[in-house]
Design a protein around this motif. Structure first.
Motif, PDB file in Angstrom:
ATOM      1  N   ALA A 168       0.834  -1.205   0.000  1.00 27.38           N
ATOM      2  CA  ALA A 168       0.000   0.000   0.000  1.00 27.38           C
ATOM      3  C   ALA A 168       0.868   1.255   0.000  1.00 27.38           C
ATOM      4  N   GLN A 169       1.929   1.244   0.789  1.00 28.41           N
ATOM      5  CA  GLN A 169       2.830   2.397   0.829  1.00 28.41           C
ATOM      6  C   GLN A 169       3.469   2.644  -0.531  1.00 28.41           C
ATOM      7  N   VAL A 170       3.955   1.587  -1.162  1.00 33.14           N
ATOM      8  CA  VAL A 170       4.626   1.732  -2.453  1.00 33.14           C
ATOM      9  C   VAL A 170       3.660   2.251  -3.517  1.00 33.14           C
ATOM     10  N   LEU A 171       2.451   1.712  -3.544  1.00 35.57           N
ATOM     11  CA  LEU A 171       1.488   2.131  -4.565  1.00 35.57           C
ATOM     12  C   LEU A 171       1.105   3.602  -4.403  1.00 35.57           C
ATOM     13  N   LEU A 172       0.864   4.030  -3.176  1.00 33.27           N
ATOM     14  CA  LEU A 172       0.486   5.431  -2.952  1.00 33.27           C
ATOM     15  C   LEU A 172       1.664   6.365  -3.197  1.00 33.27           C
ATOM     16  N   ALA A 173       2.865   5.943  -2.806  1.00 33.35           N
ATOM     17  CA  ALA A 173       4.053   6.762  -3.068  1.00 33.35           C
ATOM     18  C   ALA A 173       4.308   6.868  -4.568  1.00 33.35           C
ATOM     19  N   LEU A 174       4.088   5.777  -5.288  1.00 30.19           N
ATOM     20  CA  LEU A 174       4.258   5.799  -6.745  1.00 30.19           C
ATOM     21  C   LEU A 174       3.238   6.730  -7.390  1.00 30.19           C
ATOM     22  N   ALA A 175       2.007   6.701  -6.893  1.00 31.93           N
ATOM     23  CA  ALA A 175       0.976   7.607  -7.420  1.00 31.93           C
ATOM     24  C   ALA A 175       1.377   9.058  -7.206  1.00 31.93           C
ATOM     25  N   PHE A 176       1.916   9.372  -6.034  1.00 31.77           N
ATOM     26  CA  PHE A 176       2.378  10.736  -5.760  1.00 31.77           C
ATOM     27  C   PHE A 176       3.493  11.120  -6.735  1.00 31.77           C
ATOM     28  N   SER A 177       4.452  10.211  -6.932  1.00 33.75           N
ATOM     29  CA  SER A 177       5.599  10.503  -7.791  1.00 33.75           C
ATOM     30  C   SER A 177       5.195  10.687  -9.245  1.00 33.75           C
ATOM     31  N   LEU A 178       4.172   9.982  -9.692  1.00 33.89           N
ATOM     32  CA  LEU A 178       3.739  10.060 -11.086  1.00 33.89           C
ATOM     33  C   LEU A 178       2.842  11.260 -11.350  1.00 33.89           C
ATOM     34  N   TRP A 179       1.975  11.596 -10.398  1.00 29.05           N
ATOM     35  CA  TRP A 179       0.907  12.562 -10.685  1.00 29.05           C
ATOM     36  C   TRP A 179       0.963  13.847  -9.862  1.00 29.05           C
ATOM     37  N   VAL A 180       1.861  13.914  -8.876  1.00 24.71           N
ATOM     38  CA  VAL A 180       1.894  15.121  -8.039  1.00 24.71           C
ATOM     39  C   VAL A 180       3.230  15.847  -8.194  1.00 24.71           C
ATOM     40  N   ALA A 181       4.292  15.263  -7.689  1.00 25.46           N
ATOM     41  CA  ALA A 181       5.605  15.915  -7.748  1.00 25.46           C
ATOM     42  C   ALA A 181       6.676  14.863  -7.544  1.00 25.46           C
ATOM     43  N   ARG A 182       7.896  15.212  -7.925  1.00 25.46           N
ATOM     44  CA  ARG A 182       9.005  14.285  -7.751  1.00 25.46           C
ATOM     45  C   ARG A 182      10.302  15.061  -7.552  1.00 25.46           C
ATOM     46  N   ILE A 183      11.286  14.383  -7.015  1.00 19.01           N
ATOM     47  CA  ILE A 183      12.623  14.957  -6.878  1.00 19.01           C
ATOM     48  C   ILE A 183      13.342  14.749  -8.206  1.00 19.01           C
ATOM     49  N   ASP A 184      13.499  15.816  -8.987  1.00  9.36           N
ATOM     50  CA  ASP A 184      14.081  15.647 -10.323  1.00  9.36           C
ATOM     51  C   ASP A 184      15.435  16.330 -10.486  1.00  9.36           C
TER      52      ASP A 184
END
Length: 351
Positions: free
Chosen positions: A97-113
């Motif tokens: 659950a943690q990985v899926l929600l963190a992945l959703a954040f990284s894909l659709w909200v923001a990321r460290i780029d």
């Protein structure tokens, strides 16, 4: 600030209701408490934080969408944690659950780029690397907060300090005022909840609170990175007392071939409680002071030129590892075959 006051009062009131009618955490070999105690107080933190942020929204600007999505994902993880407080899901399910929600954040909200690694060296990360790094960051921070939530007030107070530090960083760097306000609101919600958990342990935040708070802190640092690329470094330094104990304990258990998904009592803070005989309050005050020192170190590093901050943060992490080693030698693991092993759950010791 009125939204922060609203969040504090809402958290205190809702925590009182949960202490009266919430689910109960029963003591067992793994848990540090000795009597049945209401848990899932983190639901009060979730509701109060959302309420306070909603009060901030008029005139907030473009960051509203990203913050709303962060709150939604963190809240979803907190609700999953609340269900886990009742039904005790397998640790692997929680990690998924943690990985899926963190992945959703990284894909659709923001990321460290962007990673400023050295003077004159800023590394622009490919999208897939940025997504992977951000996902890993959120999972590590969330698990670290969850694993360390095993003593009254320890993590709740540390989270309040870390959120206050992130809010101050947002204000100093000229980030969107909504982000600084969100940090202040979340910190205030923690302060409103804290008297229910410390010193008397009338209510535990449970996985509902630790999962929500860990994801929120990690996510806010990533959102701040849009304005200040080294904000995640600041958050990592501020959270060094938590991250060091969790990560080095896992490394040590791996070295000794102990199961990583089994609950245990081998963190330094747990060994300190067992070996010194001191109470939860004595531990909490010490841990909060250590967290405050780490936040101060984070601000000192932030004052350095951007190119030096990564190396200075690594040096701070090295110092944290040395301190962990010293404390671990002072409170060694019991040779008993039962020491450090509990059930299959790897959540907070408080519940």
């Amino acid at each position: 600030m009125l939204p922060a006051l609203l969040a504090a009062l809402a958290a205190a009131g809702l925590a009182g209701a949960l202490a009266w009618c919430g689910p109960v955490d029963r003591p067992d070999r793994r848990h540090a408490h000795g009597r049945p105690t209401p848990t899932s107080g983190g639901l009060a933190l979730i509701a109060a934080t959302v309420l306070g942020v909603v009060a901030l929204l008029p005139g907030a600007g473009a960051t509203t969408r990203d913050l709303a999505l962060l709150l939604g994902l963190a809240g979803a993880l907190g609700l999953y944690g609340a269900a886990d407080d009742v039904w005790d899901f397998p640790a692997t399910h929680k990690l998924l659950a943690q990985v899926l929600l963190a992945l959703a954040f990284s894909l659709w909200v923001a990321r460290i780029d962007v990673l400023p690694l050295a003077p004159g060296l800023r590394l622009d990360l490919p999208a897939v690397v940025a997504v992977g790094l951000t996902t890993a960051w959120l999972v590590v921070v969330g698990n670290a907060v969850n694993f360390m939530d095993g003593s009254n007030g320890l993590v709740v107070g540390a989270n309040v300090l870390t959120l206050a530090g992130l809010g101050a960083l947002a204000a100093l760097t000229g980030a969107n005022p909504l982000l600084a306000g969100a940090c202040a609101v979340a910190a205030a919600a923690g302060l409103g909840f804290l008297p229910w958990n410390f010193p008397g342990a009338r209510l535990f935040q449970g996985d509902a609170g630790s999962q929500f708070s860990g994801f929120l802190i990690g996510g806010l640092a990533v959102l701040l990175a849009g304005r200040e690329p080294t904000a995640p470094l600041f958050a990592a330094v501020a959270a060094l007392p938590i991250l060091t104990d969790v990560l080095l304990t896992l490394v040590d258990r791996t070295r000794r071939k102990r199961p990583l998904f089994h609950a245990h009592r081998e963190h330094v803070y747990q060994l300190w409680l067992d070996h010194t005989g001191k109470g939860h309050a004595a531990l909490a005050w010490r841990f909060w002071a250590l967290t405050g020192a780490a936040i101060g170190l984070g601000f000192a590093i932030h004052r350095a030129p951007e190119g030096w901050r990564f190396g200075l943060s690594l040096a701070a992490a090295g110092a944290g590892c040395l301190l962990w080693g010293v404390l671990r030698r002072q409170a060694p693991i019991s040779p008993s075959p039962l020491a450090g092993e509990g059930g299959a759950r790897s959540a907070s010791d408080e519940g």
